[in-house]
Design a protein around this motif. Structure first.
Motif, mmCIF file in Angstrom:
data_model
loop_
_atom_site.group_PDB
_atom_site.id
_atom_site.type_symbol
_atom_site.label_atom_id
_atom_site.label_comp_id
_atom_site.label_asym_id
_atom_site.label_seq_id
_atom_site.Cartn_x
_atom_site.Cartn_y
_atom_site.Cartn_z
ATOM 1 N N GLY A 164 8.626 -12.137 17.283
ATOM 2 C CA GLY A 164 7.870 -11.040 17.878
ATOM 3 C C GLY A 164 8.333 -9.693 17.348
ATOM 4 N N LEU A 165 9.640 -9.559 17.156
ATOM 5 C CA LEU A 165 10.196 -8.319 16.600
ATOM 6 C C LEU A 165 9.620 -8.058 15.211
ATOM 7 C CD1 LEU A 165 12.221 -5.948 16.415
ATOM 8 C CD2 LEU A 165 13.964 -7.617 15.706
ATOM 9 N N ALA A 166 9.575 -9.098 14.373
ATOM 10 C CA ALA A 166 9.036 -8.934 13.023
ATOM 11 C C ALA A 166 7.571 -8.510 13.058
ATOM 12 C CB ALA A 166 9.186 -10.245 12.249
ATOM 13 N N GLN A 167 6.797 -9.132 13.942
ATOM 14 C CA GLN A 167 5.383 -8.768 14.054
ATOM 15 C C GLN A 167 5.231 -7.340 14.552
ATOM 16 O OE1 GLN A 167 2.577 -11.696 15.707
ATOM 17 N NE2 GLN A 167 1.785 -10.093 17.057
ATOM 18 N N VAL B 247 9.160 -5.570 24.629
ATOM 19 C CA VAL B 247 10.195 -6.014 25.559
ATOM 20 C C VAL B 247 11.322 -6.656 24.756
ATOM 21 C CG1 VAL B 247 10.687 -7.481 27.553
ATOM 22 C CG2 VAL B 247 8.427 -6.439 27.307
ATOM 23 N N MET B 248 12.561 -6.404 25.146
ATOM 24 C CA MET B 248 13.715 -6.986 24.455
ATOM 25 C C MET B 248 14.882 -7.049 25.434
ATOM 26 S SD MET B 248 15.770 -4.166 24.234
ATOM 27 C CE MET B 248 16.971 -4.624 22.993
ATOM 28 N N GLY B 249 16.031 -7.469 24.941
ATOM 29 C CA GLY B 249 17.203 -7.529 25.805
ATOM 30 C C GLY B 249 18.351 -8.263 25.143
ATOM 31 N N ALA B 250 19.315 -8.678 25.960
ATOM 32 C CA ALA B 250 20.529 -9.312 25.443
ATOM 33 C C ALA B 250 20.221 -10.561 24.625
ATOM 34 C CB ALA B 250 21.464 -9.651 26.608
ATOM 35 N N VAL B 251 19.190 -11.307 25.014
ATOM 36 C CA VAL B 251 18.840 -12.539 24.295
ATOM 37 C C VAL B 251 18.490 -12.238 22.839
ATOM 38 C CG1 VAL B 251 17.148 -14.400 24.130
ATOM 39 C CG2 VAL B 251 18.102 -13.785 26.346
ATOM 40 N N MET B 252 17.766 -11.143 22.603
ATOM 41 C CA MET B 252 17.399 -10.788 21.238
ATOM 42 C C MET B 252 18.638 -10.430 20.420
ATOM 43 S SD MET B 252 14.552 -8.040 19.870
ATOM 44 C CE MET B 252 13.170 -9.014 20.483
ATOM 45 N N LEU B 253 19.589 -9.752 21.048
ATOM 46 C CA LEU B 253 20.824 -9.417 20.349
ATOM 47 C C LEU B 253 21.550 -10.697 19.929
ATOM 48 C CD1 LEU B 253 20.125 -6.655 21.611
ATOM 49 C CD2 LEU B 253 22.559 -6.361 22.119
ATOM 50 N N GLY B 254 21.631 -11.658 20.857
ATOM 51 C CA GLY B 254 22.286 -12.927 20.551
ATOM 52 C C GLY B 254 21.579 -13.676 19.442
ATOM 53 N N GLY C 205 21.145 -15.926 14.196
ATOM 54 C CA GLY C 205 20.140 -16.269 13.194
ATOM 55 C C GLY C 205 20.184 -15.451 11.930
ATOM 56 N N LYS C 206 20.794 -14.253 12.004
ATOM 57 C CA LYS C 206 20.870 -13.348 10.848
ATOM 58 C C LYS C 206 19.510 -13.189 10.163
ATOM 59 C CE LYS C 206 25.685 -14.641 10.052
ATOM 60 N NZ LYS C 206 26.685 -15.232 9.113
ATOM 61 N N PRO C 207 18.496 -12.765 10.922
ATOM 62 C CA PRO C 207 17.136 -12.649 10.364
ATOM 63 C C PRO C 207 17.010 -11.435 9.447
ATOM 64 C CG PRO C 207 17.186 -11.764 12.569
ATOM 65 C CD PRO C 207 18.549 -12.349 12.336
ATOM 66 N N PRO C 208 15.917 -11.357 8.681
ATOM 67 C CA PRO C 208 15.706 -10.217 7.783
ATOM 68 C C PRO C 208 15.266 -8.942 8.499
ATOM 69 C CG PRO C 208 13.856 -11.729 7.637
ATOM 70 C CD PRO C 208 14.889 -12.398 8.503
ATOM 71 N N VAL C 209 15.001 -9.030 9.800
ATOM 72 C CA VAL C 209 14.645 -7.840 10.585
ATOM 73 C C VAL C 209 15.715 -7.618 11.648
ATOM 74 C CG1 VAL C 209 12.172 -8.040 10.231
ATOM 75 C CG2 VAL C 209 13.224 -9.247 12.143
ATOM 76 N N ASN C 210 15.837 -6.381 12.105
ATOM 77 C CA ASN C 210 16.814 -6.083 13.153
ATOM 78 C C ASN C 210 16.377 -4.882 13.966
ATOM 79 O OD1 ASN C 210 18.062 -3.565 11.923
ATOM 80 N ND2 ASN C 210 18.396 -5.046 10.272
ATOM 81 N N LEU C 211 17.103 -4.602 15.027
ATOM 82 C CA LEU C 211 16.704 -3.553 15.958
ATOM 83 C C LEU C 211 16.852 -2.143 15.397
ATOM 84 C CD1 LEU C 211 18.073 -4.995 19.319
ATOM 85 C CD2 LEU C 211 15.686 -4.613 18.710
ATOM 86 N N SER C 212 17.588 -1.997 14.298
ATOM 87 C CA SER C 212 17.711 -0.669 13.694
ATOM 88 C C SER C 212 16.376 -0.192 13.113
ATOM 89 C CB SER C 212 18.774 -0.688 12.592
ATOM 90 O OG SER C 212 18.362 -1.491 11.502
#
Length: 320
Positions: free
Chosen positions: A75-78, A92-99, A104-111
């Motif tokens: 969802g973050l990537a989209q 919507v986001m939270g601690a679960v997304m941080l974990g 997972g070390k995905p190519p997208v992040n909250l920055s």
């Protein structure tokens, strides 16, 4: 124009000018990205916040888009790809997304997106299916020690707070966290269905997601991950059971990539207006959510620190 009419008009304009920007921009059409399948905590959070925005006049319309998977990262990537510069988009986001990002070390992040606010916090509850042969957390732990793989833990995505809690519990009782049998689901609805169907040994989630099923006798609460017992729930803390584990969850919202500081301020004002509404305040009580509002630089700093804390906790729990 008569003088009395002119004065009334000026007074009305002054009143509008004195209103917060959020109230003036009540015609906002908010697009809410919920990075999980329907039925879970993020879904409940997003739709409850949306209703509060409508009821408080902070928004004229709110639309919802569910995109579950990978601890919210899909969802973050989209959200990143579809909403650049959009001052009316929220996720919507939270601690679960941080974990999920840590594991997972995905190519997208909250920055890549814009922090808006933390809206509440809550703790997890672990439950048994109503027909479970186990009667207590102590019995589950005894089986875990005997045969770690035979205890099937059900919960949210890898890196969720219930996943971290399960690994921490295993470590505390002398079981290798790498040996736990954790089944990750794409959303709270799927995890709930697995518990109700007896497809997992033990289920974990935020209390709000399991509350109605506990009340109906369809789930049996075993313990909570809070420092103290939760109001209205007859379940001991893990610490009461001699397991030194306390871990909380929190949820918040982010704005789109590339929005201006003015857009961020306006969007933050819309959210904060909704959080003061009667609708939201009643929801806090109904779902057992703890008020924990943070915005601006304080929220930015909190997320940065929580990333570091979660990484440290997950490393010690053997998850990294």
């Amino acid at each position: 124009m008569r003088r009395s009419t002119f004065l009334k008009s000026m007074a009305a304009l002054a009143a509008v000018g004195a209103m917060p920007f959020s109230a003036q921009a009540a015609a906002a059409n908010i697009k809410m990205m919920i990075p999980a399948n329907p039925g879970g905590g993020w879904d409940l959070t997003g739709r409850t916040l949306g209703k509060a925005m409508l009821d408080s006049g902070a928004a004229a319309t709110v639309s919802y888009d569910n995109k579950g998977g990978a601890a919210g990262v899909l969802g973050l990537a989209q959200f990143i790809n579809a909403n650049k510069g959009d001052g009316n988009a929220l996720m919507v986001m939270g601690a679960v997304m941080l974990g999920g990002i840590i594991t997972g070390k995905p190519p997208v992040n909250l920055s890549q997106v814009t922090p808006i606010a933390r809206v509440y916090s809550e703790y997890n509850v672990f439950v048994l299916p109503a027909n479970s042969p186990f009667k207590s957390m102590q019995e589950v732990i005894a089986q875990l020690k005997k045969d770690p793989g035979s205890v099937k833990w059900g919960g949210g995505s890898r890196g969720s707070t219930e996943h971290i809690a399960a690994a921490m519990i295993a470590r505390q009782v002398g079981v290798d966290p790498a040996k736990i049998n954790y089944v990750a689901f794409r959303g709270g609805g799927e995890a709930t269905a697995a518990v109700l169907g007896g497809n997992v040994t033990i289920g974990g989630s935020g209390y709000s997601e399991f509350a109605e099923f506990i009340s109906a006798g369809k789930m049996r609460p075993l313990c909570v991950t809070s420092e103290e017992r939760l109001p209205g729930l007859a379940a001991p803390t893990l610490k009461e059971l001699g397991i030194d584990v306390v871990i909380g969850n929190w949820r918040g919202v982010y704005g789109a990539p590339g929005i201006t500081s003015e857009q961020r301020e306006a969007l933050t004002a819309l959210v904060l207006q909704a959080l003061k509404s009667k609708t939201w305040q009643e929801s806090l009580v109904k779902f057992g959510w703890t008020p924990a509002v943070l915005s601006g630089p304080a929220f930015d700093k909190f997320v940065e620190q929580d990333f570091a804390n979660l990484r440290d906790t997950m490393t010690k729990a053997g998850m990294i």
